[in-house]
Design an enzyme around this catalytic site. Structure first.
Site, PDB file in Angstrom:
ATOM      1  N   HIS A  71      38.470  47.187  31.273  1.00  0.00           N
ATOM      2  CA  HIS A  71      39.188  47.870  32.351  1.00  0.00           C
ATOM      3  C   HIS A  71      40.482  47.134  32.701  1.00  0.00           C
ATOM      4  CE1 HIS A  71      37.916  45.015  35.548  1.00  0.00           C
ATOM      5  NE2 HIS A  71      36.723  45.038  34.982  1.00  0.00           N
ATOM      6  N   ASP A 128      42.114  47.462  35.753  1.00  0.00           N
ATOM      7  CA  ASP A 128      42.334  47.252  37.183  1.00  0.00           C
ATOM      8  C   ASP A 128      41.720  45.941  37.659  1.00  0.00           C
ATOM      9  OD1 ASP A 128      39.738  48.404  36.752  1.00  0.00           O
ATOM     10  OD2 ASP A 128      39.600  48.820  38.899  1.00  0.00           O
ATOM     11  N   ASP A 151      38.388  38.549  35.166  1.00  0.00           N
ATOM     12  CA  ASP A 151      37.841  39.910  35.278  1.00  0.00           C
ATOM     13  C   ASP A 151      38.964  40.937  35.283  1.00  0.00           C
ATOM     14  OD1 ASP A 151      36.101  41.994  35.648  1.00  0.00           O
ATOM     15  OD2 ASP A 151      35.731  41.572  37.761  1.00  0.00           O
ATOM     16  N   GLU A 162      37.724  50.592  37.446  1.00  0.00           N
ATOM     17  CA  GLU A 162      36.338  50.146  37.311  1.00  0.00           C
ATOM     18  C   GLU A 162      35.837  49.463  38.574  1.00  0.00           C
ATOM     19  OE1 GLU A 162      33.058  47.321  36.464  1.00  0.00           O
ATOM     20  OE2 GLU A 162      35.092  46.867  37.153  1.00  0.00           O
ATOM     21  N   GLU A 163      36.772  48.849  39.328  1.00  0.00           N
ATOM     22  CA  GLU A 163      36.372  48.001  40.444  1.00  0.00           C
ATOM     23  C   GLU A 163      36.055  48.767  41.730  1.00  0.00           C
ATOM     24  OE1 GLU A 163      35.621  45.069  40.096  1.00  0.00           O
ATOM     25  OE2 GLU A 163      36.827  44.064  38.586  1.00  0.00           O
ATOM     26  N   GLU A 184      33.441  42.544  29.487  1.00  0.00           N
ATOM     27  CA  GLU A 184      33.274  41.935  30.800  1.00  0.00           C
ATOM     28  C   GLU A 184      33.072  40.426  30.634  1.00  0.00           C
ATOM     29  OE1 GLU A 184      33.372  42.917  33.871  1.00  0.00           O
ATOM     30  OE2 GLU A 184      33.382  45.112  33.735  1.00  0.00           O
ATOM     31  N   HIS A 215      36.593  37.906  41.140  1.00  0.00           N
ATOM     32  CA  HIS A 215      36.914  38.324  42.506  1.00  0.00           C
ATOM     33  C   HIS A 215      37.191  37.150  43.452  1.00  0.00           C
ATOM     34  CE1 HIS A 215      34.515  42.332  41.791  1.00  0.00           C
ATOM     35  NE2 HIS A 215      35.385  42.052  40.824  1.00  0.00           N
TER      36      HIS A 215
END
Length: 365
Positions: free
Chosen positions: A70, A72, A98, A128-129, A157, A331
């Site tokens: 992903h 984003d 990530d 995705e987030e 991932e 994150h």
């Protein structure tokens, strides 16, 4: 539009991607850059849907694999632009772990492995987030399911450059308590809904996680308050309080079974389901999964977080998580990745996709 250079090394390419801000729902700039770079490669067929970019080889191979990541990130937290500590071999910045390190590996392979032993579909997707309704892979499966057809899938991932099998499911509920408004100077004339939420929090504090073993891998469930709201003014007894709870459930439970557990756990309270996504069983008995695991070292761990491996599983495509970065750093403000992991993932995937490096790959998928 910022440019990305597919001729550079994979670490520099990661930095270029990180420095294009791409918080969920704001991926146009990075998707434009990715699309432009991939369309310059004559051996790939490129398709764009929204801010999701798909690039495919079409060599008539007997097997096809999907390699996906992903584009984003979560919101910026004073962690852009990127910062490279070359001496320590660590790249800092939002998305390094990530999962723009994994995206860089995808793009580098797409640019340089023109004749892989399997036909390959590279997917770089949006959103995705955030809520599943916006997920680019989900939307692609609805609009162009043929683009996701494959014998095996790898979702890049962060997994410390090792294989993580399956994934846990996730759901969110609102647990609501009701009361009666009154002036706070005459609080006995009302019922305080926030005070009523104390029992909700007490049950959560007493929760004991279920830890099932599936295909030899131990998963660890979780049930946590992730938000709380209530009250309308500083001098009013609140008549409503909402505790938002996230349940991460092992892949041997369906979404319905997980919801039934949560409803029983909070019996007596008003429950509203707000978001849900299924888990994915490890599927380590599948020949394609076994062959890939053997090719990259043979060590497998469970995936505790939810990933889009579950979407491939629902499509009947065996899939694993495999990418650079420690998922524990995802994150965080000090998100970072060891550059050696980015390089190792590129090298191992290149070897797996290159004919002379892994004889028999065509038969193993």
């Amino acid at each position: 539009m910022p440019a990305i250079d597919l001729s550079t090394d994979v670490v520099t390419l990661t930095r270029q991607l990180v420095d294009i801000e791409s918080v969920s729902r704001d991926e146009q700039e990075i998707a434009d850059a990715v699309e432009t770079a991939l369309r310059a490669l004559p051996h790939l067929e490129v398709t764009r849907r929204g801010h999701t970019v798909v690039a495919r080889t079409d060599l008539g191979r007997p097997s096809r694999v999907v390699i996906a990541g992903h584009l984003d990130t979560v919101p910026v937290n004073a962690n852009l632009p990127s910062r490279y500590d070359e001496e320590a071999g660590i790249l800092h910045g939002l998305g390094t772990c990530d999962m723009k390190g994994g995206d860089a590996v995808i793009l580098k392979l797409a640019a340089t492995v023109a004749e892989p032993v399997h036909d390959v579909t590279y997917v770089l997707y949006e959103a995705e987030e955030i809520e599943s309704a916006y997920n680019g892979l989900r939307l692609l499966g609805e609009s162009d399911p043929e683009l996701l057809e494959a014998d095996f899938a790898i979702l890049m991932e962060p997994s410390n450059a090792g294989v993580e099998a399956g994934c846990q499911g996730t759901l969110r509920v609102e647990v609501r308590t009701r009361g009666e408004r009154a002036h706070s100077a005459r609080s006995w004339r009302g019922v305080n809904a926030i005070h009523g939420a104390g029992e909700v929090l007490a049950r959560l504090n007493a929760y004991e996680a279920r830890r099932p073993v599936i295909d030899g891998l131990e998963y660890h469930e979780g049930l946590n308050a992730v938000g709380i709201s209530g009250g309308v003014a500083g001098n009013v007894i609140p008549d409503e309080c909402v505790v938002t709870v996230n349940h991460r459930f092992a892949p041997d439970r369906s979404e319905a079974e997980a919801l039934a557990f949560v409803e029983e756990f909070f019996a007596g309270f008003e429950i509203t389901l707000t978001d849900t996504a299924p888990g994915a069983l490890p599927g380590l008995d599948r020949p394609a999964a076994r062959a890939f695991i053997e090719a990259v070292g043979g060590v497998v761990n469970p995936k505790f977080g939810w990933t889009d491996v579950a979407r491939f599983t629902a499509l009947g495509v065996p899939a694993v998580n495999y990418g650079p970065g420690d998922p524990m750093l995802a994150h965080k403000q000090d998100e970072h990745v060891e550059t050696a992991q980015i390089e190792r993932c590129e090298q191992q995937l290149r070897a797996w996709l290159t004919p002379q490096s892994t004889p028999g790959n065509q038969e193993n998928a």
